[in-house]
Motif scaffolding. Structure first.
Motif, PDB file in Angstrom:
ATOM      1  N   ILE A 207       0.667  -1.088   0.145  1.00  0.00           N
ATOM      2  CA  ILE A 207       0.076   0.178   0.057  1.00  0.00           C
ATOM      3  C   ILE A 207       0.952   1.281   0.024  1.00  0.00           C
ATOM      4  O   ILE A 207       0.588   2.010  -0.771  1.00  0.00           O
ATOM      5  CB  ILE A 207      -1.016  -0.021   1.082  1.00  0.00           C
ATOM      6  N   THR A 208       1.908   1.088   0.708  1.00  0.00           N
ATOM      7  CA  THR A 208       3.142   2.413   0.520  1.00  0.00           C
ATOM      8  C   THR A 208       3.278   2.563  -0.873  1.00  0.00           C
ATOM      9  O   THR A 208       3.388   3.793  -1.237  1.00  0.00           O
ATOM     10  CB  THR A 208       4.184   2.004   1.439  1.00  0.00           C
ATOM     11  N   LEU A 209       3.950   1.602  -1.583  1.00  0.00           N
ATOM     12  CA  LEU A 209       4.238   1.711  -2.746  1.00  0.00           C
ATOM     13  C   LEU A 209       3.027   2.022  -3.891  1.00  0.00           C
ATOM     14  O   LEU A 209       3.109   2.838  -4.683  1.00  0.00           O
ATOM     15  CB  LEU A 209       4.871   0.385  -3.419  1.00  0.00           C
ATOM     16  N   ALA A 210       1.849   1.564  -3.523  1.00  0.00           N
ATOM     17  CA  ALA A 210       0.574   1.864  -4.336  1.00  0.00           C
ATOM     18  C   ALA A 210       0.441   3.459  -4.223  1.00  0.00           C
ATOM     19  O   ALA A 210      -0.205   4.134  -5.009  1.00  0.00           O
ATOM     20  CB  ALA A 210      -0.506   1.258  -3.853  1.00  0.00           C
ATOM     21  N   ILE A 288       1.956   7.894   1.308  1.00  0.00           N
ATOM     22  CA  ILE A 288       2.292   9.446   1.304  1.00  0.00           C
ATOM     23  C   ILE A 288       0.675  10.102   0.974  1.00  0.00           C
ATOM     24  O   ILE A 288       0.487  11.316   1.114  1.00  0.00           O
ATOM     25  CB  ILE A 288       3.115   9.851   0.451  1.00  0.00           C
ATOM     26  N   ALA A 289      -0.097   8.911   0.731  1.00  0.00           N
ATOM     27  CA  ALA A 289      -1.507   9.345   0.459  1.00  0.00           C
ATOM     28  C   ALA A 289      -2.449   8.181   0.412  1.00  0.00           C
ATOM     29  O   ALA A 289      -1.614   7.111   0.139  1.00  0.00           O
ATOM     30  CB  ALA A 289      -1.735  10.439  -0.697  1.00  0.00           C
ATOM     31  N   MET A 290      -3.638   8.316   0.498  1.00  0.00           N
ATOM     32  CA  MET A 290      -4.663   7.008   0.305  1.00  0.00           C
ATOM     33  C   MET A 290      -4.462   6.671  -1.265  1.00  0.00           C
ATOM     34  O   MET A 290      -5.051   7.456  -2.235  1.00  0.00           O
ATOM     35  CB  MET A 290      -5.900   7.292   0.821  1.00  0.00           C
ATOM     36  N   PRO A 291      -3.975   5.536  -1.743  1.00  0.00           N
ATOM     37  CA  PRO A 291      -4.144   4.985  -2.939  1.00  0.00           C
ATOM     38  C   PRO A 291      -5.562   4.758  -3.275  1.00  0.00           C
ATOM     39  O   PRO A 291      -6.274   3.860  -2.537  1.00  0.00           O
ATOM     40  CB  PRO A 291      -3.077   4.119  -3.203  1.00  0.00           C
ATOM     41  N   ASP A 292      -5.949   4.568  -4.460  1.00  0.00           N
ATOM     42  CA  ASP A 292      -6.957   3.813  -5.040  1.00  0.00           C
ATOM     43  C   ASP A 292      -6.845   2.456  -5.091  1.00  0.00           C
ATOM     44  O   ASP A 292      -5.746   1.949  -5.166  1.00  0.00           O
ATOM     45  CB  ASP A 292      -7.347   4.528  -6.416  1.00  0.00           C
ATOM     46  N   LEU A 293      -7.995   1.745  -5.140  1.00  0.00           N
ATOM     47  CA  LEU A 293      -7.796   0.270  -5.146  1.00  0.00           C
ATOM     48  C   LEU A 293      -7.002  -0.249  -6.553  1.00  0.00           C
ATOM     49  O   LEU A 293      -6.447  -1.079  -6.590  1.00  0.00           O
ATOM     50  CB  LEU A 293      -9.138  -0.371  -5.144  1.00  0.00           C
ATOM     51  N   SER A 294      -7.328   0.735  -7.599  1.00  0.00           N
ATOM     52  CA  SER A 294      -6.566   0.091  -8.961  1.00  0.00           C
ATOM     53  C   SER A 294      -5.060   0.357  -8.904  1.00  0.00           C
ATOM     54  O   SER A 294      -4.274  -0.545  -9.284  1.00  0.00           O
ATOM     55  CB  SER A 294      -7.181   1.196  -9.987  1.00  0.00           C
TER      56      SER A 294
END
Length: 347
Positions: A207-210, A288-294
């Motif tokens: 999730i961090t990388l996403a 660094i921010a909330m990523p989308d599921l995509s």
């Protein structure tokens, strides 16, 4: 004869009284008692509310609040208030209204995406459920909860997967948080955990990388290719050199508060921060921010290629040009820098 007349008179009076009483009961219970034009109106009853609070919301919606009061008292609703979100349909009678607000708490859909911090998320959610932002941020940052479930304060945002969810309006902060943990655990299936392990990443690291992938590209069709670049760099020990992490590091400094960095400069690359992926190898400490599921799915299913570089495409804004060599990348980067300068974007 005289006594019969008296009895008839008494009987008639009784019938009149009964009729009046029946009419009163009918009006109190079954006559329509709404006073609004929409098809449906909603009231929101807070936790531990008393009847006065409910009444204050109902009064502008009803034609005869006194008749409602009488029936509410008779049906003992005044001492048995239920919290929640309740619907009152146009033309409802008092009996139906009481039945609705006593037992028909309606769920609602809440949604969130791309929040940049837990504080932002708490603010967003507090506009949709009863819990306020302070209660939410307190629950979200509870250290016992975080450590028990494999998170810390810099990874905690990754537990909240952007989507729409069904909740009751009177949901508490802790209930919201716990439900999000359930959704997070549901997302991390055995298959997805296996994919993360194959990439030598934990779910938190995915999730961090996403979050970096998502900040680089909002294009779902390009995200797997961007993810592939970063995974290639991680595999060979090359710094990620991700511009979004520099922006994140800068925004933590007083100098950059309430500013928007549109062009990453060399001065940003010198910022001393664990989120500076030009100076530090590997992933930053947290997202660094909330990523989308995509973007999360892109990291788990990256495009396999030999690219190590990418630069924004000046001719196809929102997308990037990819390169296998530094020389090719520098040409692509110079092209985009020229575009920024032509647009007067210098910082």
């Amino acid at each position: 004869m005289y006594i019969k007349k008296i009895l008839w008179a008494v009987a008639l009076i009784g019938l009149v009284i009964c009729g009046v009483f029946a009419y009163y009961i009918y009006n109190a219970m079954f006559a329509p008692n709404t006073n609004f034009n929409n098809e449906v109106a909603y009231i929101y009853v807070p936790t531990n509310a008393d009847y006065a609070e409910v009444r204050s919301q109902l009064e502008p919606l009803l034609e005869d609040i006194d008749a409602f009061d009488a029936l509410a008292n008779q049906k003992k609703y005044t001492n048995n208030i239920k919290a929640g979100r309740f619907a009152i349909s146009k033309g409802m009678n008092n009996n139906d209204i009481i039945n609705s607000i006593r037992s028909k708490n309606l769920p609602l859909k809440i949604a969130f995406n791309n929040q940049h911090s837990l504080a932002d998320l708490a603010g967003r959610i507090s506009t949709q459920i009863e819990a306020d932002s302070l209660q939410l941020i307190t629950a979200m940052t509870n250290e016992t909860f975080l450590s028990k479930n494999g998170f810390n304060k810099v990874t905690a945002l990754g537990m909240y997967l952007p989507n729409s969810y069904e909740f009751f309006w009177n949901t508490s902060a802790e209930t919201f948080r716990d439900r999000m943990l359930t959704e997070y655990n549901r997302f991390w299936t055995v298959s997805r955990k296996a994919k993360a392990k194959k990439l030598n990443l934990t779910p938190n690291e995915v999730i961090t990388l996403a979050s970096i992938v998502h900040e680089e590209s909002k294009q779902a069709d390009e995200q797997p290719r961007v993810a592939g670049v970063y995974l290639n760099r991680l595999r060979i020990g090359m710094p990620l050199q991700a511009d979004p992490t520099l922006k994140f590091a800068a925004y933590q400094l007083p100098l950059y508060k309430n500013t928007i960095i549109r062009r990453v400069l060399n001065v940003h690359k010198s910022i001393d921060s664990p989120y500076n992926t030009y100076k530090n190898a590997g992933l930053p400490p947290g997202l660094i921010a909330m990523p989308d599921l995509s973007a999360i799915k892109a990291v788990l299913n990256p495009e396999k290629h030999s690219y190590l570089y990418f630069a924004a495409d000046a001719k196809r804004l929102g997308y990037h040009k990819f390169a296998k060599t530094l020389g090719q990348h520098n040409n692509n980067a110079r092209e985009y820098q020229r575009y920024l300068s032509s647009q007067g974007i210098n910082k």
